[in-house]
Design a protein around this motif. Structure first.
Motif, PDB file in Angstrom:
ATOM      1  N   ILE A   1     -27.088   5.471 -31.011  1.00 63.02           N
ATOM      2  CA  ILE A   1     -27.166   4.208 -32.203  1.00 63.02           C
ATOM      3  C   ILE A   1     -25.697   3.895 -32.509  1.00 63.02           C
ATOM      4  O   ILE A   1     -24.822   4.642 -32.786  1.00 63.02           O
ATOM      5  N   ALA A   2     -25.406   2.605 -32.675  1.00 66.55           N
ATOM      6  CA  ALA A   2     -24.081   2.076 -33.192  1.00 66.55           C
ATOM      7  C   ALA A   2     -24.359   1.682 -34.634  1.00 66.55           C
ATOM      8  O   ALA A   2     -25.239   0.931 -35.162  1.00 66.55           O
ATOM      9  N   PRO A   3     -23.757   2.647 -35.460  1.00 63.88           N
ATOM     10  CA  PRO A   3     -23.868   2.102 -36.904  1.00 63.88           C
ATOM     11  C   PRO A   3     -23.234   1.004 -37.351  1.00 63.88           C
ATOM     12  O   PRO A   3     -22.264   0.397 -36.580  1.00 63.88           O
ATOM     13  N   PRO A   4     -23.562   0.442 -38.516  1.00 69.60           N
ATOM     14  CA  PRO A   4     -23.111  -0.763 -39.038  1.00 69.60           C
ATOM     15  C   PRO A   4     -21.527  -0.689 -39.423  1.00 69.60           C
ATOM     16  O   PRO A   4     -20.986   0.307 -39.731  1.00 69.60           O
ATOM     17  N   LEU A   5     -20.811  -1.726 -39.189  1.00 65.82           N
ATOM     18  CA  LEU A   5     -19.331  -1.689 -39.614  1.00 65.82           C
ATOM     19  C   LEU A   5     -19.219  -2.123 -40.912  1.00 65.82           C
ATOM     20  O   LEU A   5     -17.976  -1.940 -41.462  1.00 65.82           O
TER      21      LEU A   5
END
Length: 589
Positions: free
Chosen positions: A430-434
C-alpha cells in the motif's frame, strides 16, 4: 586484333614465361630446364630475378588462366566445349580482377556487383503482424484442439447468436478462451475485436493471451496497441476510457461485468459498438452481489422495463435450466458454468476435494458454484467497495508497475495475513497518502498457496528490495508467528497483531473510516480484493457478550485474507489520520 592475339601467344610461348608458369604448377627447376632445353643455372637465374616465390596466389592463378585462355583463342577450329571454357575463363579473370580491387581498399560491392544495387529503387515495406495462410491454419487448428466441452459450447453459440451471457466459476479459462476465439475470428473474417473491462490493466490480460497464443501456435509475433492485422481487423483493449471511445465498432467482449461500477452506463456505451447485426456481443463474469446493477441484465428483468405486462418475458436462470446453455426469451444465449460443470466438461485442472477443504461452504458456493453474495449483512457491501475501484493505469501516473522501482523512493506499507489452516495467505503493498486525509492505494497483492513460512518471508523480502518499505504489519495469531520471526530478521520493526475481539474491532473501524471517506483505491480488475472485503460480517463472540467480525461461516478458516492484510497496513495510520509521513514539521508545531 589478330596481331594483338599473335603477340600474346608469342609472349605466352616465351621460354622465360613458360618456365615461370611450370614452376607455379609445382614442377622442379631441373625438370623445367630439361623440358625447355635451357640450362638449369639459367632457370634458377630467372626464378631469382623475377621473384617467382614472392608472387601472390592470385597472380599465379591469373597466369594459369591467361595461358589456357590464349591457347584456346589461338585454336583454328573450336568445339562447343572450347567456347564454354573460354567463357568460363573470362569470367574467372573478371572475378580475379574484382578480388584484386577489393584487396586494394575496395568494398563488398567489388566482390559482388549485386550488393551495390540492392538498396536502389523503392524499398518494400514489411507488413506488420503479417502471417501466411499456413500459419493461420495452424493457429485455427490449435484453437479448436485446445477446447474443453463447455468451451466448444461457447464457440458453437457464438456462431449462431449475437449475444452471449455467461455466468461462470473462477479459473475455468474464460478470458483465455475468448482471447483465442477473438484472434481466430479476426483472422478468418477481418472483423474488429474490442475487449472491455473495468480497468486497462485487466483488459490487457486479453492482449497478453493473444500474443502468447499467436507466438506459440503459429510463430506469429503480434505488435501494437491496437493490434492491426493485414486483413484490416483491429483488436482494441479498453478500460474505463471506453466512455470516450464510442467511435469504435466490432465484436465486443466484456470481462467480469458483475464487478464493473455503473454497469448500466457502461453497457449503453459498449452495446453501441456492436449495434450492427454482423457484430456479436459477449458478456462473462463471476457473480458478485444481488444488488449489483448488472443483476437485472443477467436475470432478464432488464428486458421488461417499459413494456406492457402482456409483452414481458420470464426467464429461468436456474442452474438446471442454463447448465447446457440455451437461447432465452429475451434473445440472449445464457449459460451457467460451475466448477463441477467444468470438470464434467473435461477440465482436469481442479481437485474438488482440495477446494472444498480450502474454502468454506459459503465461499465455495460463491467463487466456484456461481451463487451470488447477499451482502446485506456485510460490513463492506459491494456498493461501498465500488467507490474504491479505479483504472490504475489511467489515474496513477506516478506508479510504474514494470519498473525496477515501481514507485521510486516513495514509502510503502506492507500488510500480511496468514491462513489459519497454513495453506493460504495474503500480502498487500500500500502507498500511504502524502497529505493528511489523502488516499491509500493498493499497489500490489499476492496470495500464497502451498508455500512454507520461509518462502513467504522471502517473498516479503523481495518487496523490500524494490520498494521503500517503512512499515510491515503481520497477524501473528497461530501460524503467522513463523513468518513474523523470519521477517524481523531483515525488518526488525515489523508490527505484530495478536487477534482478539478488541483488535478486530479496531482494525475494521479504521478500514471503515478510510473506505467511507473515499480514501482507499485499488485497480478495478482486482475483484478478489472487493470480494474479500465483502466477506467480512459482524457477529458476536461465543459468549454472545462482545461484538467481533468474521469472514464466512467457519470461524476456523480465514476467507478475507486480502482484506485483513489491507487492514494490517492501514492500521499504521492512527484513527485521527495523522502520521509522520503526511504531516510536515510546521503542521506539528
Amino acid at each position: 586484333m589478330d596481331m594483338q592475339v599473335n603477340a600474346e601467344i608469342a609472349e605466352a610461348q616465351n621460354p622465360r614465361k613458360r618456365a615461370r608458369s611450370l614452376y607455379w604448377q609445382g614442377y622442379a627447376i631441373a625438370w623445367i630446364a630439361d623440358q625447355l632445353g635451357e640450362r638449369r643455372s639459367t632457370v634458377h637465374s630467372w626464378k631469382r630475378r623475377d621473384k617467382w616465390d614472392d608472387t601472390s596466389p592470385l597472380d599465379r592463378c591469373e597466369d594459369a588462366i591467361e595461358a589456357r585462355l590464349i591457347r584456346l583463342v589461338a585454336k583454328e577450329h573450336k568445339s562447343g566445349s572450347d567456347f564454354k571454357e573460354i567463357d568460363l575463363l573470362g569470367r574467372q579473370l573478371e572475378r580475379a580482377a574484382r578480388v584484386r580491387k577489393y584487396s586494394n581498399g575496395g568494398n563488398e560491392a567489388d566482390l559482388n556487383p549485386k550488393v551495390a544495387n540492392r538498396n536502389k529503387g523503392p524499398k518494400k515495406v514489411a507488413t506488420r503482424n503479417d502471417y501466411s495462410e499456413e500459419q493461420q491454419e495452424r493457429l485455427h487448428e490449435a484453437f479448436i484442439d485446445s477446447l474443453f466441452v463447455y468451451q466448444e459450447n461457447w464457440h458453437s453459440a457464438g456462431l449462431l447468436n449475437r449475444t452471449r451471457n455467461i455466468l461462470k466459476s473462477r479459473q475455468i479459462g474464460a478470458t483465455w478462451y475468448f482471447a483465442r476465439e477473438a484472434l481466430d475470428d479476426a483472422m478468418e473474417t477481418g472483423r474488429n475485436q474490442i475487449f472491455l473491462s473495468a480497468s486497462k490493466a485487466q483488459a490487457h490480460v486479453f492482449k497478453n493471451y493473444i500474443k502468447q497464443f499467436a507466438r506459440e501456435a503459429a510463430d506469429i509475433e503480434l505488435q501494437g496497441d491496437p493490434i492491426i492485422l493485414p486483413n484490416g481487423a483491429e483488436l482494441y483493449f479498453l478500460g474505463t476510457n471506453v466512455r470516450t471511445a464510442q467511435s469504435y465498432h466490432g465484436n465486443t467482449y466484456t470481462d467480469e461485468y458483475f464487478w464493473i461500477p455503473k454497469f448500466e452506463e457502461f453497457r449503453k456505451v459498449t452495446s453501441g459498438m456492436s449495434m450492427h447485426k454482423h457484430w456479436r456481443k459477449t458478456y462473462f463474469s463471476t457473480p458478485s452481489s444481488l444488488s449489483h446493477e448488472a443483476y437485472p441484465f443477467w436475470s432478464g428483468s432488464w428486458a421488461n422495463k417499459g413494456k406492457p405486462k402482456a409483452e414481458q418475458v420470464m426467464i429461468d436462470i436456474s442452474h438446471q435450466a442454463l447448465k447446457d446453455g440455451r437461447l432465452c426469451e429475451d434473445g440472449q444465449w445464457r449459460q451457467l458454468v460451475t466448477v463441477l460443470d467444468a470438470v464434467a466438461g473435461g477440465c482436469n485442472l481442479f481437485d474438488i476435494d482440495e477446494l472444498r477443504r480450502e474454502y468454506s461452504p459459503e465461499e465455495f458456493l460463491n467463487l466456484l458454484m456461481c451463487q451470488f453474495i447477499d451482502d446485506g449483512q456485510s460490513i463492506f457491501p459491494l456498493a461501498l467497495m465500488q467507490r474504491c475501484m479505479v483504472d490504475s493505469w489511467v489515474v496513477w501516473d506516478d506508479f510504474k508497475p514494470f519498473a525496477l522501482r515501481p514507485l521510486g523512493n516513495r514509502e510503502v506499507w506492507i500488510g500480511y495475513d496468514p491462513s489459519h489452516t497454513g495453506d493460504s495467505a495474503a500480502m498487500v503493498v500500500i502507498a500511504p497518502p502524502l497529505v493528511q486525509g489523502g488516499k491509500f492505494r493498493i499497489l500490489d497483492r499476492v496470495q500464497f498457496k502451498g508455500m512454507d513460512f520461509e518462502e513467504q518471508a522471502n517473498r516479503i523480502k523481495k518487496v523490500t528490495e524494490c520498494y521503500n518499505v517503512t512499515y510491515i504489519g503481520i497477524d501473528t495469531t497461530g501460524v503467522g508467528q513463523g513468518v513474523y520471526q523470519l521477517v524481523t530478521q531483515f525488518f526488525p520493526g515489523a508490527r505484530s497483531f495478536n487477534y482478539s475481539p478488541d483488535v478486530k474491532v479496531r482494525l475494521v473501524l479504521k478500514a471503515l473510516d478510510v473506505v467511507n471517506k473515499g480514501r482507499l483505491e485499488f485497480d478495478a480488475g482486482w475483484t478478489d480484493v472487493a470480494a474479500s472485503f465483502m466477506a467480512i460480517k459482524k457477529t458476536t463472540t461465543a459468549s454472545g457478550r462482545q461484538v467481533t467480525f468474521e469472514a464466512g461461516r467457519s470461524k476456523e478458516i480465514s476467507h478475507a485474507d486480502l482484506a485483513w492484510a489491507t487492514m494490517h497496513a492501514l492500521a499504521n495510520e492512527p484513527l485521527e489520520g495523522q502520521t509522520a509521513g503526511n504531516t510536515s514539521i510546521l503542521e506539528i508545531y
